[in-house]
Design a protein around this motif. Structure first.
Motif, short mmCIF file in Angstrom:
data_model
loop_
_atom_site.label_atom_id
_atom_site.label_comp_id
_atom_site.label_asym_id
_atom_site.label_seq_id
_atom_site.Cartn_x
_atom_site.Cartn_y
_atom_site.Cartn_z
N LEU A 296 0.83 -1.21 0.00
CA LEU A 296 0.00 0.00 0.00
C LEU A 296 0.86 1.26 0.00
O LEU A 296 0.56 2.24 -0.68
N LYS A 297 1.94 1.21 0.75
CA LYS A 297 2.84 2.36 0.82
C LYS A 297 3.48 2.63 -0.55
O LYS A 297 3.58 3.78 -0.99
N ILE B 78 2.97 5.99 -6.00
CA ILE B 78 2.53 6.07 -7.39
C ILE B 78 1.27 6.95 -7.47
O ILE B 78 1.11 7.76 -8.38
N TRP B 79 0.38 6.76 -6.50
CA TRP B 79 -0.87 7.53 -6.45
C TRP B 79 -0.57 9.03 -6.35
O TRP B 79 -1.24 9.85 -6.99
N GLN C 297 -4.31 14.52 -3.38
CA GLN C 297 -4.08 13.12 -3.07
C GLN C 297 -4.26 12.87 -1.58
O GLN C 297 -3.93 13.70 -0.76
N ARG C 298 -4.86 11.73 -1.30
CA ARG C 298 -5.03 11.31 0.10
C ARG C 298 -4.62 9.86 0.22
O ARG C 298 -4.96 9.03 -0.63
N ARG C 299 -3.89 9.58 1.27
CA ARG C 299 -3.45 8.21 1.52
C ARG C 299 -4.65 7.27 1.64
O ARG C 299 -4.62 6.13 1.20
N ASN D 260 -4.44 2.43 -15.75
CA ASN D 260 -4.76 3.83 -15.49
C ASN D 260 -3.53 4.72 -15.44
O ASN D 260 -3.56 5.85 -15.93
N TYR D 261 -2.45 4.23 -14.83
CA TYR D 261 -1.29 5.09 -14.67
C TYR D 261 -0.02 4.27 -14.58
O TYR D 261 0.02 3.26 -13.88
N ILE D 262 1.01 4.75 -15.29
CA ILE D 262 2.36 4.19 -15.20
C ILE D 262 3.31 5.37 -15.04
O ILE D 262 3.14 6.40 -15.68
N LEU D 263 4.30 5.21 -14.18
CA LEU D 263 5.29 6.27 -13.99
C LEU D 263 5.92 6.65 -15.32
O LEU D 263 6.21 5.76 -16.15
N PRO D 264 6.12 7.94 -15.56
CA PRO D 264 6.62 8.38 -16.88
C PRO D 264 7.91 7.71 -17.34
O PRO D 264 8.07 7.41 -18.52
N GLU D 265 8.83 7.45 -16.42
CA GLU D 265 10.11 6.86 -16.82
C GLU D 265 9.98 5.42 -17.33
O GLU D 265 10.88 4.89 -17.96
#
Length: 186
Positions: free
Chosen positions: A115-116, A121-122, A133-135, A174-179
């Motif tokens: 989760l951390k 990434i979130w 953003q909220r944990r 939905n999302y992948i880190l740009p690098e």
């Protein structure tokens, strides 16, 4: 365990109490299980060993790592051929096709390190779309996915590291880190 169109044997739960380990009981039980598979004309057995105490035991029993879940950074599917035949070769070919450096793994709300990692990434995702953003959002999504089986919340692992996520029933991630986007889009 593994989604292939061939019949194979599965060992789902195998446990020897700690006080009875290293006395040969595991080997006796494994030999019995393999005999049952052979009598039922099952030629290949797949299992997922416990990463802490099971891997050495299953290697000693003649099982080999398939390489599936390499993207997850862990080798969790082990195989043993009880006899050689055409189905065994087909299973090996099907398993080779499943090996990939990237895996989608369900996010477990009880797994705090996972989760951390997903929360990091979130945060990047929220920056990209200018959202607060909220944990708790990550934890709530994981709980909802666990509670409602039709919702999926998965982490994208690449060579053992979380690099993105997939939420809900969308086909795309939905999302992948740009690098990592260029590496995965090749």
């Amino acid at each position: 365990m593994v989604d292939i169109p061939y019949d194979y044997g599965k060992v789902k739960d195998f446990y020897i109490a700690p006080k009875y380990r290293r006395k040969g009981f595991g080997r006796i039980l494994n030999n019995y299980i393999e005999d049952v598979f052979i009598k039922n004309k099952t030629n290949v057995v797949l299992l997922s060993p416990d990463p802490v105490s099971g891997i050495d035991f299953w290697k000693a029993m003649g099982y080999n790592d398939t390489g599936i879940h390499k993207g997850w950074g862990k080798h969790f599917v082990y195989i043993k051929h009880l006899s050689d035949n055409k189905t065994s070769l087909k299973i090996d070919s099907a398993i080779l096709e499943l090996i990939t450096p990237t895996d989608l793994i369900g996010i477990n709300p009880y797994n705090k390190p996972q989760l951390k990692e997903v929360y990091c990434i979130w945060k990047e995702y929220c920056k990209d779309i200018n959202q607060k953003q909220r944990r708790s959002d990550v934890k709530n999504m994981a709980w909802n996915a666990r509670k409602h089986k039709n919702i999926s919340f998965r982490a994208v692992y690449y060579e053992g590291k979380i690099i993105g996520f997939k939420y809900k029933a969308y086909d795309e991630i939905n999302y992948i880190l740009p690098e990592y986007r260029t590496k995965l889009l090749r």
